[in-house]
Scaffold this motif. Structure first.
Motif, PDB file in Angstrom:
ATOM      1  N   ARG A 347       2.370  -7.301  -5.713  1.00 43.21           N
ATOM      2  CA  ARG A 347       2.120  -8.722  -5.909  1.00 43.21           C
ATOM      3  C   ARG A 347       3.394  -9.479  -6.275  1.00 43.21           C
ATOM      4  NH1 ARG A 347      -1.343  -9.299 -11.443  1.00 43.21           N
ATOM      5  NH2 ARG A 347      -0.671 -11.468 -11.236  1.00 43.21           N
ATOM      6  N   HIS A 348       4.465  -8.751  -6.621  1.00 40.41           N
ATOM      7  CA  HIS A 348       5.696  -9.404  -7.063  1.00 40.41           C
ATOM      8  C   HIS A 348       6.811  -9.361  -6.024  1.00 40.41           C
ATOM      9  CE1 HIS A 348       3.957  -9.685 -11.045  1.00 40.41           C
ATOM     10  NE2 HIS A 348       3.786  -8.361 -11.096  1.00 40.41           N
ATOM     11  N   TYR A 349       6.745  -8.434  -5.095  1.00 38.82           N
ATOM     12  CA  TYR A 349       7.823  -8.254  -4.130  1.00 38.82           C
ATOM     13  C   TYR A 349       7.266  -8.300  -2.713  1.00 38.82           C
ATOM     14  CZ  TYR A 349      10.459  -6.693  -8.219  1.00 38.82           C
ATOM     15  OH  TYR A 349      11.049  -6.632  -9.441  1.00 38.82           O
ATOM     16  N   ASP A 350       8.162  -8.377  -1.761  1.00 35.80           N
ATOM     17  CA  ASP A 350       7.787  -8.426  -0.357  1.00 35.80           C
ATOM     18  C   ASP A 350       7.164  -7.081   0.038  1.00 35.80           C
ATOM     19  OD1 ASP A 350       7.556  -8.599   2.378  1.00 35.80           O
ATOM     20  OD2 ASP A 350       9.573  -9.372   2.718  1.00 35.80           O
ATOM     21  N   ALA A 351       5.849  -7.062   0.302  1.00 33.33           N
ATOM     22  CA  ALA A 351       5.148  -5.816   0.622  1.00 33.33           C
ATOM     23  C   ALA A 351       5.697  -5.172   1.882  1.00 33.33           C
ATOM     24  CB  ALA A 351       3.654  -6.093   0.783  1.00 33.33           C
ATOM     25  N   ARG A 352       6.197  -5.984   2.804  1.00 31.87           N
ATOM     26  CA  ARG A 352       6.731  -5.435   4.053  1.00 31.87           C
ATOM     27  C   ARG A 352       7.971  -4.587   3.796  1.00 31.87           C
ATOM     28  NH1 ARG A 352       9.310  -9.476   8.343  1.00 31.87           N
ATOM     29  NH2 ARG A 352      10.184 -10.064   6.321  1.00 31.87           N
ATOM     30  N   ARG A 353       8.852  -5.045   2.891  1.00 30.12           N
ATOM     31  CA  ARG A 353      10.056  -4.281   2.584  1.00 30.12           C
ATOM     32  C   ARG A 353       9.714  -2.985   1.851  1.00 30.12           C
ATOM     33  NH1 ARG A 353      14.499  -8.848   0.579  1.00 30.12           N
ATOM     34  NH2 ARG A 353      14.522 -10.052   2.534  1.00 30.12           N
ATOM     35  N   ILE A 354       8.766  -3.060   0.927  1.00 29.94           N
ATOM     36  CA  ILE A 354       8.329  -1.846   0.223  1.00 29.94           C
ATOM     37  C   ILE A 354       7.745  -0.852   1.221  1.00 29.94           C
ATOM     38  CG2 ILE A 354       6.710  -0.954  -1.495  1.00 29.94           C
ATOM     39  CD1 ILE A 354       6.970  -3.602  -2.974  1.00 29.94           C
ATOM     40  N   TRP A 355       6.933  -1.359   2.145  1.00 26.03           N
ATOM     41  CA  TRP A 355       6.314  -0.525   3.172  1.00 26.03           C
ATOM     42  C   TRP A 355       7.377   0.170   4.024  1.00 26.03           C
ATOM     43  CZ3 TRP A 355       1.935   1.460   5.241  1.00 26.03           C
ATOM     44  CH2 TRP A 355       1.897   1.711   6.614  1.00 26.03           C
ATOM     45  N   CYS A 356       8.374  -0.577   4.491  1.00 30.70           N
ATOM     46  CA  CYS A 356       9.419  -0.001   5.338  1.00 30.70           C
ATOM     47  C   CYS A 356      10.227   1.046   4.567  1.00 30.70           C
ATOM     48  CB  CYS A 356      10.333  -1.096   5.874  1.00 30.70           C
ATOM     49  SG  CYS A 356       9.574  -2.157   7.127  1.00 30.70           S
ATOM     50  N   ALA A 357      10.484   0.782   3.278  1.00 29.64           N
ATOM     51  CA  ALA A 357      11.190   1.776   2.466  1.00 29.64           C
ATOM     52  C   ALA A 357      10.379   3.063   2.369  1.00 29.64           C
ATOM     53  CB  ALA A 357      11.459   1.203   1.079  1.00 29.64           C
ATOM     54  N   GLY A 358       9.058   2.930   2.196  1.00 28.63           N
ATOM     55  CA  GLY A 358       8.199   4.109   2.145  1.00 28.63           C
ATOM     56  C   GLY A 358       8.233   4.907   3.429  1.00 28.63           C
ATOM     57  N   LEU A 359       8.228   4.203   4.561  1.00 22.47           N
ATOM     58  CA  LEU A 359       8.288   4.902   5.851  1.00 22.47           C
ATOM     59  C   LEU A 359       9.601   5.659   5.997  1.00 22.47           C
ATOM     60  CD1 LEU A 359       6.824   2.159   8.233  1.00 22.47           C
ATOM     61  CD2 LEU A 359       5.700   4.253   7.479  1.00 22.47           C
ATOM     62  N   ALA A 360      10.696   5.040   5.588  1.00 18.16           N
ATOM     63  CA  ALA A 360      11.991   5.706   5.705  1.00 18.16           C
ATOM     64  C   ALA A 360      12.026   6.973   4.852  1.00 18.16           C
ATOM     65  CB  ALA A 360      13.103   4.743   5.283  1.00 18.16           C
ATOM     66  N   VAL A 361      11.517   6.893   3.629  1.00 19.48           N
ATOM     67  CA  VAL A 361      11.507   8.068   2.748  1.00 19.48           C
ATOM     68  C   VAL A 361      10.601   9.158   3.316  1.00 19.48           C
ATOM     69  CG1 VAL A 361      10.884   8.903   0.457  1.00 19.48           C
ATOM     70  CG2 VAL A 361      12.070   6.722   0.699  1.00 19.48           C
ATOM     71  N   MET A 362       9.422   8.769   3.852  1.00 15.88           N
ATOM     72  CA  MET A 362       8.504   9.767   4.400  1.00 15.88           C
ATOM     73  C   MET A 362       9.110  10.453   5.622  1.00 15.88           C
ATOM     74  SD  MET A 362       4.397   9.473   5.090  1.00 15.88           S
ATOM     75  CE  MET A 362       4.401   8.457   6.576  1.00 15.88           C
ATOM     76  N   ALA A 363       9.826   9.708   6.471  1.00 14.55           N
ATOM     77  CA  ALA A 363      10.468  10.309   7.640  1.00 14.55           C
ATOM     78  C   ALA A 363      11.543  11.304   7.212  1.00 14.55           C
ATOM     79  CB  ALA A 363      11.067   9.220   8.525  1.00 14.55           C
ATOM     80  N   VAL A 364      12.351  10.917   6.226  1.00 14.81           N
ATOM     81  CA  VAL A 364      13.378  11.830   5.717  1.00 14.81           C
ATOM     82  C   VAL A 364      12.722  13.061   5.092  1.00 14.81           C
ATOM     83  CG1 VAL A 364      15.182  12.114   3.973  1.00 14.81           C
ATOM     84  CG2 VAL A 364      15.113  10.041   5.366  1.00 14.81           C
ATOM     85  N   GLY A 365      11.641  12.847   4.339  1.00 17.54           N
ATOM     86  CA  GLY A 365      10.966  13.950   3.672  1.00 17.54           C
ATOM     87  C   GLY A 365      10.453  14.992   4.642  1.00 17.54           C
ATOM     88  N   TYR A 366       9.754  14.547   5.698  1.00 19.52           N
ATOM     89  CA  TYR A 366       9.207  15.532   6.634  1.00 19.52           C
ATOM     90  C   TYR A 366      10.290  16.168   7.501  1.00 19.52           C
ATOM     91  CZ  TYR A 366       4.420  14.905   5.264  1.00 19.52           C
ATOM     92  OH  TYR A 366       3.262  14.923   4.536  1.00 19.52           O
ATOM     93  N   THR A 367      11.406  15.473   7.695  1.00 22.91           N
ATOM     94  CA  THR A 367      12.549  16.119   8.351  1.00 22.91           C
ATOM     95  C   THR A 367      13.054  17.271   7.495  1.00 22.91           C
ATOM     96  OG1 THR A 367      13.195  14.036   9.412  1.00 22.91           O
ATOM     97  CG2 THR A 367      14.864  15.757   9.264  1.00 22.91           C
TER      98      THR A 367
END
Length: 493
Positions: A347-367
């Motif tokens: 509710r305080h930050y841009d949800a789209r940026r948080i979402w994209c950061a999560g995707l990047a971390v998940m991609a690195v994690g499964y790699t």
């Protein structure tokens, strides 16, 4: 119960506490919506653990239908659940779904034949589309400033379910067999009915016409069901087998026909004009792909954990189910904790940026999981990285949908996301098994998988996550539901 009105601007569910603070009433409301929603995830884990017991109890080689029947019925009914929720209010439809879900699981638990078990599971499948309505109900029943946070908590609570369900499954099945798991699901679904009945207010109706597009629903649901069925059976039938191609072709024809059918309907079951908007299409596709990885990869990792370790034959870790449950507590706790933390900041930050950061971390994690998964420590560390991203994804996906659709379109958006997760999940699972089969050893009719195959299924998850990230980067700025849903202020003088 709030009376229904012929206008979506009135007849709304009570929305007190509009200052955006949590109150005991809102906490209870969140529990009443989250319990039955996450029961779907728990049911998947319990059902998977009960499958072997069902096969042995009824001496059947068709046990795949134990899970597939529920999935197919759920996929078929999702378009109808979305429309009925708009026509009659989501609470009424959710009550009907939970009642049928409890009845179906009880019938399956009592069944004395395998086909009666399948009949019970088919009835239980009516409960499957619950998530398509529950996230939309959050938008209707929570203060606008808490919609994103409440949705995030509901989504991230899947990590809590993943923490406890393996232990629960082991206890139930070790003591009471597969019937114990089914009786638990029946009782838990009955409890969900009580929670919804007592704590969830009626939601507004967003469709007030008398027409119902049965043809469109059957064509869409049937097409999706045919595709899911073909993909689910493709590994055993063979991908080039006439049956597989026939079902895939029939599903594709039905989905194309749906586009033409909806053009001629006065009251279409899905508003295709909403789905043609670029932000909606991007958000639903990216959300579907990302949630599919977050939900599907942990299940596939169980194969690595439980398959035996036989040098040159099988590269599994050879763990027991209980040991796997103990070790997996680490990354499931990370997923749950990350989701809770992220839901506070949506509710305080841009949800789209948080979402994209999560995707990047998940991609690195499964790699990393693909490279390092041969010991407990390696799997814990790499899976925790992946589940930091997965926690963000499951918490952020509802906020992503909220940010691209209006309040009236929330049921449609959540329902389409559910359908895409089911479709993509079937495809990703089938693709993973195809990858494993390409690097396997067959001994006395049983396939054992080698390490290259395990590595590639995790890298496949990373690639799908990367595709979701690319789509997410071109999603335009999201709407703020706190601004859109807020009541109009006093007129200016």
């Amino acid at each position: 119960m709030t009376p229904m009105s012929p206008s979506p601007s009135v007849g709304h569910a009570p929305r007190a506490d509009t200052d955006g603070r949590w109150t005991p009433r809102l906490v209870l409301l969140l529990i009443a919506l989250a319990w039955p929603t996450q029961l779907l995830a728990a049911g998947g884990i319990l059902g998977a653990n009960a499958t072997a017991g069902v096969a042995q109890a009824f001496h059947t080689t068709q046990v795949v239908w134990f899970g597939l029947t529920l999935t197919l019925v759920s996929t078929l009914l999702t378009p109808f659940a979305i429309k009925l929720g708009d026509l009659y209010g989501k609470k009424r439809v959710m009550l009907a779904m939970t009642a049928l879900g409890a009845l179906g699981e009880a019938l399956a638990a009592l069944a004395g034949s395998f086909w009666l078990v399948l009949a019970g599971r088919a009835i239980a499948g009516f409960y499957g589309p619950f998530g398509a309505l529950s996230f939309a109900a959050v938008r209707d029943t929570f203060p606008p400033r808490l919609v994103g946070q409440a949705s995030g908590i509901m989504g991230s609570s899947v990590g809590l379910v993943a923490l406890g369900s393996p232990f629960l499954a082991g206890w139930l099945i070790d003591n009471w067999g597969y019937r114990g798991a089914l009786w638990f699901l029946a009782a838990a679904t009955a409890a969900a009915f009580v929670l919804v009945a007592l704590l969830v207010p009626e939601t507004p109706r967003y469709a007030f016409d008398a027409g119902f597009d049965w043809l469109g629903g059957l064509v869409l649901g049937g097409g999706l069901t045919a595709v899911v069925y073909a993909v689910g059976q493709g590994q055993s039938w063979g991908w080039s087998a006439p049956r597989t191609l026939g079902w895939l072709g029939a599903g594709a024809v039905a989905l194309v026909a749906f586009l033409f059918v909806e053009r001629s309907r006065a009251h279409p079951i899905l508003d295709l004009h909403v789905l043609r908007r670029r932000p909606v299409a991007l958000a639903l596709t990216a959300g579907g792909l990302a949630q599919t990885v977050a939900f599907t990869m942990p299940g596939l990792a169980i194969l690595l954990a439980l398959y035996p370790h036989i040098p040159g034959v099988s590269a599994g870790l050879g763990w027991t189910a209980h040991h796997n449950a103990v070790v997996s507590v680490s990354w499931n706790a990370v997923m749950f904790g990350t989701g809770l933390l992220v839901s506070r900041y949506l509710r305080h930050y841009d949800a789209r940026r948080i979402w994209c950061a999560g995707l990047a971390v998940m991609a690195v994690g499964y790699t990393l999981v693909g490279f390092f998964h041969s010991t407990e420590l390696q799997l814990i560390v790499t899976s925790c990285v992946a589940n930091v991203g997965a926690g963000i994804v499951v918490a952020g996906a509802p906020a992503l949908v909220v940010g691209v659709v209006s309040r009236e379109e929330q049921g449609l958006g959540s329902g389409m996301l559910n359908m895409l997760v089911s479709l993509f999940g079937a495809i990703l699972t089938a693709g993973a098994y195809a990858v494993l089969a390409a690097d396997s050893t067959v001994v006395e009719g049983t396939a054992f998988y080698l390490d290259t195959g395990y590595s590639w299924i995790f890298w496949l998850g990373a690639l799908v996550t990367l595709a979701a990230l690319i789509l997410s980067l071109i999603i335009p700025p999201l709407r703020d539901p706190a601004e859109e849903d807020a009541p109009p202020g006093p007129p200016r003088s």
